[in-house]
Design an enzyme around this catalytic site. Structure first.
Site, PDB file in Angstrom:
ATOM      1  N   MET A  30       0.921  -1.156   0.001  1.00 48.00           N
ATOM      2  CA  MET A  30      -0.130  -0.052  -0.027  1.00 48.00           C
ATOM      3  C   MET A  30       0.839   1.237   0.204  1.00 48.00           C
ATOM      4  O   MET A  30       0.373   2.207   0.353  1.00 48.00           O
ATOM      5  CB  MET A  30      -0.877   0.245   1.142  1.00 48.00           C
ATOM      6  N   LEU A  33       6.697   3.237   1.493  1.00 47.67           N
ATOM      7  CA  LEU A  33       7.551   1.960   1.480  1.00 47.67           C
ATOM      8  C   LEU A  33       8.560   2.075   2.600  1.00 47.67           C
ATOM      9  O   LEU A  33       9.014   3.292   2.649  1.00 47.67           O
ATOM     10  CB  LEU A  33       8.132   1.572   0.049  1.00 47.67           C
ATOM     11  N   HIS A  34       9.051   1.093   3.284  1.00 46.67           N
ATOM     12  CA  HIS A  34      10.172   1.111   4.429  1.00 46.67           C
ATOM     13  C   HIS A  34      11.234  -0.095   3.925  1.00 46.67           C
ATOM     14  O   HIS A  34      10.822  -0.925   3.238  1.00 46.67           O
ATOM     15  CB  HIS A  34       9.686   1.137   5.682  1.00 46.67           C
ATOM     16  N   GLY A  36      11.272  -2.806   5.478  1.00 43.58           N
ATOM     17  CA  GLY A  36      10.631  -4.058   5.338  1.00 43.58           C
ATOM     18  C   GLY A  36      10.035  -4.432   4.055  1.00 43.58           C
ATOM     19  O   GLY A  36      10.244  -5.533   3.434  1.00 43.58           O
ATOM     20  N   HIS A  37       9.174  -3.397   3.276  1.00 38.65           N
ATOM     21  CA  HIS A  37       9.050  -3.699   1.963  1.00 38.65           C
ATOM     22  C   HIS A  37      10.176  -4.125   1.008  1.00 38.65           C
ATOM     23  O   HIS A  37       9.956  -4.716   0.245  1.00 38.65           O
ATOM     24  CB  HIS A  37       7.962  -2.467   1.468  1.00 38.65           C
ATOM     25  N   LYS A 149       5.190  -9.559   9.916  1.00 43.11           N
ATOM     26  CA  LYS A 149       4.813  -8.480  10.775  1.00 43.11           C
ATOM     27  C   LYS A 149       3.178  -8.717  10.841  1.00 43.11           C
ATOM     28  O   LYS A 149       2.558  -8.625  11.802  1.00 43.11           O
ATOM     29  CB  LYS A 149       5.204  -7.088  10.687  1.00 43.11           C
ATOM     30  N   SER A 185       6.932  -0.263   9.773  1.00 43.33           N
ATOM     31  CA  SER A 185       5.685  -0.113   9.313  1.00 43.33           C
ATOM     32  C   SER A 185       5.597   1.051   8.689  1.00 43.33           C
ATOM     33  O   SER A 185       5.975   2.076   9.218  1.00 43.33           O
ATOM     34  CB  SER A 185       4.492  -0.230  10.529  1.00 43.33           C
ATOM     35  N   ARG A 187       2.908   2.933   8.953  1.00 42.84           N
ATOM     36  CA  ARG A 187       2.401   3.733   9.984  1.00 42.84           C
ATOM     37  C   ARG A 187       3.383   4.572  11.112  1.00 42.84           C
ATOM     38  O   ARG A 187       3.209   5.347  11.547  1.00 42.84           O
ATOM     39  CB  ARG A 187       1.366   3.079  10.953  1.00 42.84           C
TER      40      ARG A 187
HETATM   41  O1  PAF Z   1      -0.082  -5.602   3.954  1.00 40.78           O
HETATM   42  C1  PAF Z   1      -0.491  -4.803   3.223  1.00 40.78           C
HETATM   43  O2  PAF Z   1       0.170  -3.798   2.893  1.00 40.78           O
HETATM   44  C2  PAF Z   1      -1.758  -4.843   2.541  1.00 40.78           C
HETATM   45  O3  PAF Z   1      -2.751  -5.447   3.595  1.00 40.78           O
HETATM   46  C3  PAF Z   1      -1.837  -5.483   1.303  1.00 40.78           C
HETATM   47  C4  PAF Z   1      -1.514  -6.898   1.245  1.00 40.78           C
HETATM   48  C5  PAF Z   1      -0.766  -4.884   0.437  1.00 40.78           C
HETATM   49  C6  PAF Z   1      -3.151  -5.464   0.564  1.00 40.78           C
HETATM   50  O4  PAF Z   1      -3.860  -4.272   0.422  1.00 40.78           O
END
Ligand code: PAF
Length: 280
Positions: A30, A33-34, A36-37, A149, A185, A187
């Protein structure tokens, strides 16, 4: 690295891959990005020939309109962070691409979506299943990468893959933490410096809980952890649960064959954070 902003263009790109027998890895995100991504993308790039990253803030998984409104959106920054990794495609669809008509599907995950996040965020996991299945249908990957996570999300996505009979391997990737232990995260960017410091308390308590197992009973560990959270200023505990890692059912007396995991959700001001730790 190609950036594709709509479904028709993505479909054109994807159809070109049909004639090539290349392994396709997919990392749905979503945005905001950090590291973790980035670790998920790195892992995808190590094992797949083509890597597709999607960025889509999915409205159907937010049960709180304010949470959706405040969710961080940083597309330009995200693109900059992705460019050194150089995935093949960043897919940034619009709501009309993902939901040309409202998605009315209701999934049944039994107990998995009734507890923890499911109990406190009604409809959240149904929305996750809607968007992930829609993205899987569009992207048609061989492997999809998710972070541990979101432990409950991972369990639900694995259940969804079985239910819908997707031939997609779900790869779960370890939690990446900040130096102070806070799980990375999107957030976290909503926290002030002081709140971020305070948030390191979450992992501290998880580690203490794990260290006291099996000397203390599960009930004693839970009660102690809950008390510590209740005494910590600036952190509101939503739940602290010790559950079976597969069924997500609360564990009272674990047997040797069950893997157990402590899961926690808190609010620091308006920011909701989750974390977990598997006990050996
Ligand atoms: O983990 C997330 O960022 C979201 O829940 C996902 C899997 C991209 C679905 O919107």
């Amino acid at each position: 690295m190609e950036i594709i902003y709509n479904l028709p263009d993505f479909r054109e790109f994807r159809s070109l891959l049909d004639s090539q027998s290349k392994s396709i890895g997919f990392v749905p995100t979503m945005g905001a990005l950090h590291n973790g991504h980035l670790s998920l993308i790195q892992k995808a790039m190590e094992s797949c020939e083509i890597v597709i990253v999607s960025i889509f803030v999915n409205p159907t998984q937010f049960n709180d309109p304010n949470d959706l409104k405040n969710y961080p959106r940083e597309i330009e920054k995200d693109i900059k962070k992705l460019s050194p990794l150089n995935p093949n495609v960043i897919f940034i669809p619009g709501v009309e691409d993902i939901y040309p008509k409202p998605d009315t599907r209701i999934f049944d995950f039994g107990n998995l979506d009734k507890v923890m996040e499911g109990a406190t965020r009604p409809g959240h996991f149904n929305g996750v299943a809607q968007v992930v299945s829609r993205l899987f249908d569009i992207v048609r990957p061989h492997k999809a990468f998710f972070g541990q996570k979101d432990f409950q999300q991972l369990a639900i996505i694995k259940a969804m893959v079985l239910q819908l009979d997707y031939k997609i391997e779900i790869v779960s990737c370890p939690i990446i933490r900040e130096e102070n232990g806070l799980a990375m995260s999107s957030r976290n960017s909503l926290l002030t410096e002081a709140e971020r410091k305070n948030a390191s308390f979450i992992y501290k308590i998880l580690k203490e809980a794990k260290a006291s197992y099996p000397a203390l009973t599960i009930e004693e560990i839970s009660n102690t952890a809950v008390k510590k959270f209740e005494n910590q200023p600036g952190i509101n505990l939503i739940y602290f649960e010790i559950v079976d890692s597969k069924s997500l059912a609360p564990v009272k007396t674990p047997d040797n064959s069950s893997e157990i995991v402590a899961c926690v959700a808190v609010k620091i001001n308006a920011v909701r954070l989750i974390d977990n730790l598997i006990f050996d």
